[in-house]
Design an enzyme around this catalytic site. Sequence first.
Site, PDB file in Angstrom:
ATOM      1  N   SER B  45      -9.048 -15.946   1.513  1.00 50.18           N
ATOM      2  CA  SER B  45      -8.743 -14.515   1.425  1.00 50.18           C
ATOM      3  C   SER B  45      -9.682 -13.771   0.489  1.00 50.18           C
ATOM      4  O   SER B  45      -9.716 -12.549   0.483  1.00 50.18           O
ATOM      5  CB  SER B  45      -7.284 -14.293   1.025  1.00 50.18           C
ATOM      6  OG  SER B  45      -6.939 -15.078  -0.076  1.00 50.18           O
ATOM      7  N   GLU B  66      -4.450 -18.554 -12.735  1.00 46.56           N
ATOM      8  CA  GLU B  66      -5.552 -17.640 -13.058  1.00 46.56           C
ATOM      9  C   GLU B  66      -5.992 -17.739 -14.512  1.00 46.56           C
ATOM     10  O   GLU B  66      -7.163 -17.505 -14.831  1.00 46.56           O
ATOM     11  CB  GLU B  66      -5.165 -16.192 -12.737  1.00 46.56           C
ATOM     12  CG  GLU B  66      -5.031 -15.894 -11.250  1.00 46.56           C
ATOM     13  CD  GLU B  66      -3.689 -16.330 -10.672  1.00 46.56           C
ATOM     14  OE1 GLU B  66      -2.765 -16.620 -11.461  1.00 46.56           O
ATOM     15  OE2 GLU B  66      -3.568 -16.389  -9.440  1.00 46.56           O
ATOM     16  N   PHE B  91      -4.040 -10.389  -9.960  1.00 46.89           N
ATOM     17  CA  PHE B  91      -3.811 -11.633 -10.727  1.00 46.89           C
ATOM     18  C   PHE B  91      -4.968 -11.931 -11.685  1.00 46.89           C
ATOM     19  O   PHE B  91      -4.771 -12.575 -12.710  1.00 46.89           O
ATOM     20  CB  PHE B  91      -3.631 -12.821  -9.783  1.00 46.89           C
ATOM     21  CG  PHE B  91      -2.767 -12.525  -8.578  1.00 46.89           C
ATOM     22  CD1 PHE B  91      -1.683 -11.657  -8.663  1.00 46.89           C
ATOM     23  CD2 PHE B  91      -3.041 -13.110  -7.351  1.00 46.89           C
ATOM     24  CE1 PHE B  91      -0.901 -11.383  -7.560  1.00 46.89           C
ATOM     25  CE2 PHE B  91      -2.254 -12.837  -6.238  1.00 46.89           C
ATOM     26  CZ  PHE B  91      -1.183 -11.977  -6.343  1.00 46.89           C
ATOM     27  N   HIS B 117      -8.994  -7.376  -3.169  1.00 50.21           N
ATOM     28  CA  HIS B 117      -7.760  -6.644  -2.829  1.00 50.21           C
ATOM     29  C   HIS B 117      -7.458  -5.552  -3.846  1.00 50.21           C
ATOM     30  O   HIS B 117      -6.300  -5.238  -4.120  1.00 50.21           O
ATOM     31  CB  HIS B 117      -6.564  -7.597  -2.727  1.00 50.21           C
ATOM     32  CG  HIS B 117      -6.717  -8.677  -1.698  1.00 50.21           C
ATOM     33  ND1 HIS B 117      -7.708  -9.613  -1.741  1.00 50.21           N
ATOM     34  CD2 HIS B 117      -5.995  -8.952  -0.583  1.00 50.21           C
ATOM     35  CE1 HIS B 117      -7.602 -10.438  -0.712  1.00 50.21           C
ATOM     36  NE2 HIS B 117      -6.575 -10.054   0.017  1.00 50.21           N
ATOM     37  N   ASP B 125       1.038  -5.259   1.442  1.00 45.29           N
ATOM     38  CA  ASP B 125       1.572  -6.149   0.404  1.00 45.29           C
ATOM     39  C   ASP B 125       2.284  -5.417  -0.726  1.00 45.29           C
ATOM     40  O   ASP B 125       2.898  -6.051  -1.589  1.00 45.29           O
ATOM     41  CB  ASP B 125       0.459  -7.034  -0.168  1.00 45.29           C
ATOM     42  CG  ASP B 125       0.218  -8.260   0.702  1.00 45.29           C
ATOM     43  OD1 ASP B 125       1.147  -8.633   1.453  1.00 45.29           O
ATOM     44  OD2 ASP B 125      -0.888  -8.817   0.648  1.00 45.29           O
ATOM     45  N   ARG B 175      -9.841  -4.914   0.023  1.00 50.26           N
ATOM     46  CA  ARG B 175      -9.467  -5.915   1.013  1.00 50.26           C
ATOM     47  C   ARG B 175      -9.833  -5.504   2.433  1.00 50.26           C
ATOM     48  O   ARG B 175     -10.414  -6.267   3.186  1.00 50.26           O
ATOM     49  CB  ARG B 175      -7.966  -6.154   0.942  1.00 50.26           C
ATOM     50  CG  ARG B 175      -7.493  -7.115   2.016  1.00 50.26           C
ATOM     51  CD  ARG B 175      -6.022  -6.954   2.308  1.00 50.26           C
ATOM     52  NE  ARG B 175      -5.591  -7.919   3.324  1.00 50.26           N
ATOM     53  CZ  ARG B 175      -4.501  -7.764   4.040  1.00 50.26           C
ATOM     54  NH1 ARG B 175      -3.745  -6.710   3.894  1.00 50.26           N
ATOM     55  NH2 ARG B 175      -4.174  -8.669   4.939  1.00 50.26           N
TER      56      ARG B 175
END
Lengths: 287, 320
Positions: B45, B66, B91, B117, B125, B175
């Site tokens: 991703s 992370e 994140f 993203h 999301d 994204r």
Amino acid sequence: MGNKRTYTITQLNKIAQDIRQDIIRMLEHAGSGHSAGPLGMADVFTALYFDILNHDPKNPDWADRDIFLLSNGHIVPVLYATMAHAGYFNTKELMTLRQFGSRLQGHPERKLLPGLESTSGPLGSGLGQACGIGLAMHMDNVTHRWIYVATGDGELNEGSNWEAIMLAAKYKLSNIIAIVDRNYIQIDGGTEDVMPLEDLSSKWESFGWHVQEVDGNNIESVIDACSMARAITNQPSVIIAHTIPGKGVPFMEYDFRWHGIPPDKAQAKEALHDLRTLKGKIEGEHQ
Amino acid sequence: MSMFLVDTLQDLVVEPMKKGYGRGLLEAGKNNLQIVALSSDVVGSTGTDEFTKEFPERFIEVGIAEQNLVAVASGMAAMNKVPVAAAYAAFMPGRCWEQIRTTICINDRPVVLVGTHAGISDAPDAATHQMLEDIAIMRSLPNMVVVAPCDSEEARKAIIDATSLDKPIYIRIARDDTPIITTTKTPFIIGKANVFKEGSDITIISTGRSTYHALLAASILDKDNINAEIVHCSTIKPLDESTILKSVKKTGKVVVTEEHQITGGLGGAVAELLGEEYPVPMRRVGVKDRFGESGKPDDLLRAMGLTPTHIAMAAHQLIG
């Protein structure tokens, strides 16, 4: 080259005791800082810098050196004092600890002092950096260098440690040797009251590490444990070093209240007397 | 269009920026064997998979972790590797800002961080995944460079240049499919803003995906006989002060637009500069102290007031 087998255990014990005296002087002069951890770890640091590590104080960037990472940066007075005694810089500079413009920052800052391998203070990042170094060595087929990481026990409350502990086992980073200062204290109290860690040994073992428990105030045991750890080739190693916080200074020993404070002038005088006389057992050399 | 951009904004080819990042990382990786990629269970991703297929031995999977991603990357940089760590921006840097501050910035280790993203582009999301504060938390860090490419081609150039920068750098990418407005010939230099369209009536400064919307806004304004200058700030830190001041001194008015909170982002950076050096009437088009929600990207652009029409309206407010 390194200092391998240059000193007898008797000599190493004497060096550790000198380092403790400098720690007291530094902290008293600085007026802030941590007392218990540095005193408790003086034997481990002496073992590391005067026997275990392959290093060259006159050439801190030597490409074949072992790497020592201090994860619990707040015990840095013991690292500075040990490095000075090992020849990285003059012991006179120790008295600049925590002063404006000093290379000896309150928590270690890599860029300021040759020989420091990393910046630390916020807990829980040393093992992760060790993993990165270990992985890079594996990628480059470097097999003759070792990474030693000192961590606190209270520090293991930080979840990021366990991320790194999993990773080191996954990649079989046998070039990593972690040394946990198991002194059972942290700032707010005993480790088992603040956040229980036991069964600490089983925790590491179940995460895939080779575990040894030693008396961290016995230099010979620490040296032997590191030799054993280097012989382990398919998993990372941890040495849980049981130490006495405040070791050598009776009024500090085992007392968590000395975790994060320095001695005042009178306390420093008493502490230095205790250290010179081995708690009154021998006659002190009054300097 | 100037600056070797595409000829027209009609019927543009679209592509997620991660594709360009992935191609760029592979290209850089072929030339520099010290480049290593790290992932926290987001290889596909984030677009890192092209590199990992070609160089599996130079790839580290740290799992969903992370904080460790950053610390491990710092350790690899200590050994003269060129680590590229990619994760969702929410994140990383969202989860692990302290590790970035301590082990990369204070420690001065040249790690390349790629936050994917970012902005509202991860529309379905919802709020937790739509990172709208990353520019603020990253540009406040000493030693950190912050770059937000406008399309996949610029993302390709950004990662290639980042891997030879020898400094800590954060690259922010979106994204979703994003129109490709730059070409291989469009200049890209880290630290340098580009005037994508010259104008005389107002300066519109933008970064990331918003630059496409700024160009569309310029077309709207053209119809009203307002000639807007579009300054694409791909690097937010260090800010290209001279290019911005030169444009604003010419036009006397400025709109800043970005997919980020209006506090602390590019708008904040430009306001800091102009407030001290050359105060002019200004509007910030960005997210106004709220979090996102689920929807299509266009739904969110409208709901948050980030469309080309909103940018044009802000310009009208200043011109009167």
